[in-house]
Design an enzyme around this catalytic site. Structure first.
Site, PDB file in Angstrom:
ATOM      1  N   SER A   1       0.772  -1.318   0.332  1.00 50.02           N
ATOM      2  CA  SER A   1      -0.056   0.059  -0.049  1.00 50.02           C
ATOM      3  C   SER A   1       0.863   1.191  -0.084  1.00 50.02           C
ATOM      4  O   SER A   1       1.986   1.384   0.663  1.00 50.02           O
ATOM      5  CB  SER A   1      -0.981   0.100   1.268  1.00 50.02           C
TER       6      SER A   1
ATOM      7  N   LYS B   1       0.552  -3.546   4.813  1.00 49.89           N
ATOM      8  CA  LYS B   1      -0.354  -4.040   3.935  1.00 49.89           C
ATOM      9  C   LYS B   1       0.415  -5.035   3.005  1.00 49.89           C
ATOM     10  O   LYS B   1       1.457  -4.735   2.581  1.00 49.89           O
ATOM     11  CB  LYS B   1      -1.262  -3.216   3.086  1.00 49.89           C
TER      12      LYS B   1
ATOM     13  N   GLN C   1     -16.814  -5.437 -38.716  1.00 47.04           N
ATOM     14  CA  GLN C   1     -15.436  -4.913 -38.465  1.00 47.04           C
ATOM     15  C   GLN C   1     -15.365  -4.779 -36.890  1.00 47.04           C
ATOM     16  O   GLN C   1     -14.050  -4.927 -36.193  1.00 47.04           O
ATOM     17  CB  GLN C   1     -14.928  -3.626 -39.153  1.00 47.04           C
TER      18      GLN C   1
HETATM   19  N1  ARG Z   1     -11.761  -4.024 -42.305  1.00 43.27           N
HETATM   20  C1  ARG Z   1     -12.862  -4.825 -42.769  1.00 43.27           C
HETATM   21  C2  ARG Z   1     -13.381  -5.709 -41.578  1.00 43.27           C
HETATM   22  O1  ARG Z   1     -12.865  -5.852 -40.785  1.00 43.27           O
HETATM   23  C3  ARG Z   1     -12.318  -6.027 -44.014  1.00 43.27           C
HETATM   24  C4  ARG Z   1     -13.560  -6.156 -44.621  1.00 43.27           C
HETATM   25  C5  ARG Z   1     -14.104  -5.002 -45.431  1.00 43.27           C
HETATM   26  N2  ARG Z   1     -14.955  -5.349 -46.719  1.00 43.27           N
HETATM   27  C6  ARG Z   1     -15.781  -4.434 -47.110  1.00 43.27           C
HETATM   28  N3  ARG Z   1     -16.733  -4.721 -47.906  1.00 43.27           N
HETATM   29  N4  ARG Z   1     -15.866  -3.185 -46.493  1.00 43.27           N
HETATM   30  O2  ARG Z   1     -14.458  -6.124 -41.709  1.00 43.27           O
END
Ligand code: ARG
Length: 459
Positions: free
Chosen positions: A277, A283, A322
Site C-alpha cells: 500500500s 499491508k 469490423q
Molecule cells: N476491415 C474490414 C473488416 O474488418 C474488412 C472487410 C471489408 N469489406 C468491405 N466490404 N468493406 O470487416
C-alpha cells in the site's frame, strides 16, 4: 492518394470518414495470418492456372519479404489504406510492381477477413488450451501435496463439512477441464475455411478451395459462400467459452483473496504475487487475484458486444462486422495474461494447514457424521437430524463442541449413542469415512486424481 476502390468515385473521402472507417489501428494484429492466407491463395491461383507461375512466384517473393518485415515489427501502416488487407496489398504492389494487383483475383476482403479471423481464433484456441493445462497441472500438484490437509468445506460461506484440501483444489481443476474441452470442441467449428466465398456469391474463376484449406490446415471449407462471409459465430463461441473460463478463474481468485485475509489466514500469497500500500506500511494486498477477478467484466462485456453487433445484421457482410476484432483480441490477451499469472501464483502459495485444522476443530462440521452414526443404529435420518440439532444447540449454550460432551450426556439425547461415536466426529476420520464416488475420502480421491491424470494426458 487514390484508394484501391476509387474508380467509381468522383471525390476523395472526408478525412474523418477515413479515420472512422479504418481498422488498421487494431487489425494490424492480423498481419501474419493475412500474409499466410495470401500465400496459400497465390499458390492456388498458380496451380489452377489463374495466374502464371512467374506471376505467382513474384507475388510469393513479395509476400515473403513482407512476412519477414512483419515478424521483425518493421511494417508501417497508413489509415489511408483503411485496413490490414489493403495496407498489405498496397505494400506488396510497392515491392513487386503492377503484378501485385493480381493478388486479389478471385478474392474479396469479405472472405479474406473471415479467413484471417478463423486463423487468428484457431491459434488463440490452441494457446488458451495449453495455458489451461498449465494451471490444471499446478492444481494437480497442489492436490497431491495436500491430500491430508483438512479444512472446512463451505456452503453459504458457512462451515459445512470437513474436506481434504486436495478435493477443494481438484474442484477447480475439473472446472478447468470442462473449459479445456469446450475450447477443444469449438475448434472444429473454427477450423473451417471461408476463403473462396468471394464477396458473398463465390467466383467465376476455377479456384480450388480444398487446396487452400489443406494448405492452411483446415479440416474443411464452408459449404455456403454467404454463410462463410456473414457469420462470426466462431468468435461468439470463443468469447462464450472465454467468459465461462474467466468466471471460474474469478471464483478461484475470490477464494484466494478471502483465504489470504487475516480473518481466514488459510493461505499466504508469495511476496512476488502480492503488492503493498502507498500509505499503510503493514499491508500485503492480493492485487493480482483481485485483478483476475476484475478482468471478468471486460470479457463478459466483449461477449455481449459481439452478440449485439451480430443480432440485427441482414445477409451477408456488413461493415458492422469490423467490430468483431478488438473484443476478441482483448479477450485473448486477457485470458493469456490471467492464466500465465494464475499458474505461478498458485504454485507459490503457502498453505496454513494448522489454521485450516483449527477451523474444523472448533466447529460443528461433523454434525452430519453424528447423525449418520444414529442412522446406522436404526434411527430414521430425519429423527437423527433433530436429535443432533438439539445436541448442537446444547453445545452452543454451554460454549463447548461435540467432542467435549461425555457419553452420559450424549445418551440423554439418545440411548443409541456408544463410546465409538467419538471416532466419527474426528474431522480427519470424517473426511476419510467418505467413500462414495467423487467424494473427499482417500480412496475416492485417488480415483479422482487418476481420472484427472488421464484427462491431462490428452494433450
Ligand atoms: N476491415 C474490414 C473488416 O474488418 C474488412 C472487410 C471489408 N469489406 C468491405 N466490404 N468493406 O470487416
Amino acid at each position: 492518394m487514390d484508394k484501391l476502390w476509387s474508380g467509381r468515385f468522383q471525390k476523395q473521402t472526408h478525412q474523418l470518414v477515413d479515420e472512422y472507417t479504418a481498422s488498421i489501428t487494431f487489425d494490424q494484429e492480423l498481419a501474419l495470418v493475412d500474409l499466410a492466407g495470401s500465400q496459400a491463395h497465390v499458390k492456388m491461383l498458380t496451380t489452377t492456372g489463374i495466374i502464371t507461375a512467374a506471376e505467382g512466384q513474384a507475388l510469393l517473393d513479395g509476400l515473403q519479404q513482407l512476412e519477414v518485415k512483419a515478424k521483425a515489427g518493421e511494417l508501417t501502416f497508413d489509415v489511408a489504406h483503411e485496413d490490414i488487407h489493403m495496407n498489405l496489398e498496397y505494400q506488396l504492389t510497392q515491392l513487386v510492381g503492377p503484378v501485385g494487383g493480381k493478388l486479389h483475383t478471385a478474392r474479396s476482403r469479405n472472405d479474406q477477413v473471415a479467413l484471417d479471423m478463423h486463423l487468428y481464433t484457431r491459434e488463440a484456441v490452441d494457446q488458451v488450451m495449453a495455458k489451461i493445462r498449465t494451471v490444471q497441472r499446478v492444481l494437480f500438484a497442489l492436490a497431491e501435496e495436500h491430500k491430508n490437509t483438512v479444512l472446512p468445506g463451505y456452503t453459504h460461506l458457512q462451515r459445512a463439512q470437513p474436506v481434504s484440501l486436495a478435493h477443494h483444489w481438484l474442484a477447480y481443476a475439473w472446472m478447468l477441464q470442462r473449459d479445456w474441452e469446450r475450447f477443444r470442441d469449438s475448434r472444429r467449428r473454427v477450423n473451417l475455411c471461408p476463403l473462396g466465398a468471394g464477396a458473398l456469391a463465390g467466383t467465376t474463376f476455377p479456384i480450388d478451395r480444398q487446396q487452400v484449406a489443406a494448405e492452411l490446415g483446415f479440416d474443411d471449407v464452408y459449404a455456403n459462400s454467404m454463410d462463410a462471409v456473414s457469420d462470426r459465430d466462431f468468435v461468439v463461441e470463443f468469447l462464450a467459452n472465454a467468459a465461462i473460463l474467466i468466471m471460474h478463474v474469478s471464483r478461484l481468485s475470490e477464494e484466494l483473496v478471502l483465504w489470504s485475509s487475516e480473518e481466514y489466514k488459510f493461505i499466504e500469497l508469495d511476496d512476488a504475487f502480492a503488492t503493498g500500500s502507498s500509505i499503510m506500511p503493514q499491508k500485503k494486498n492480493p492485487d493480482v487475484a483481485e485483478l483476475l477477478r476484475g478482468k471478468t467484466g471486460r470479457v463478459y462485456g466483449h461477449l455481449i458486444g459481439i452478440l449485439t453487433v451480430l443480432k440485427g445484421l441482414p445477409m451477408t457482410y456488413n461493415k458492422d462486422m469490423q467490430e468483431d476484432k478488438e473484443g476478441l483480441f482483448d479477450t485473448v490477451k486477457t485470458l493469456c495474461g490471467a492464466l500465465d499469472l494464475l499458474a505461478p501464483m498458485m504454485e507459490t502459495i503457502t498453505v496454513h494447514g494448522d489454521r485450516m485444522q483449527a477451523a474444523v476443530q472448533k466447529d460443528f462440521a461433523c454434525a452430519v457424521d453424528l447423525a449418520d452414526y444414529l442412522v446406522r443404529r436404526g434411527m430414521p435420518f430425519r429423527e437423527a437430524h433433530g436429535v443432533v440439532g438439539r445436541i448442537v444447540f446444547h453445545c452452543i449454550e454451554q460454549g463447548v463442541y461435540l467432542p467435549d460432551l461425555s457419553l452420559g450426556q450424549y445418551q440423554e439425547f439418545s440411548p443409541l449413542f456408544g463410546e465409538d461415536l467419538y471416532a466419527v466426529i474426528e474431522p480427519t476420520a470424517a473426511v476419510q469415512n467418505r467413500t462414495s464416488q467423487g467424494s473427499t475420502g482417500a480412496a475416492a480421491l485417488e480415483q479422482q486424481l487418476q481420472a484427472l491424470q488421464q484427462a491431462l494426458n490428452e494433450g
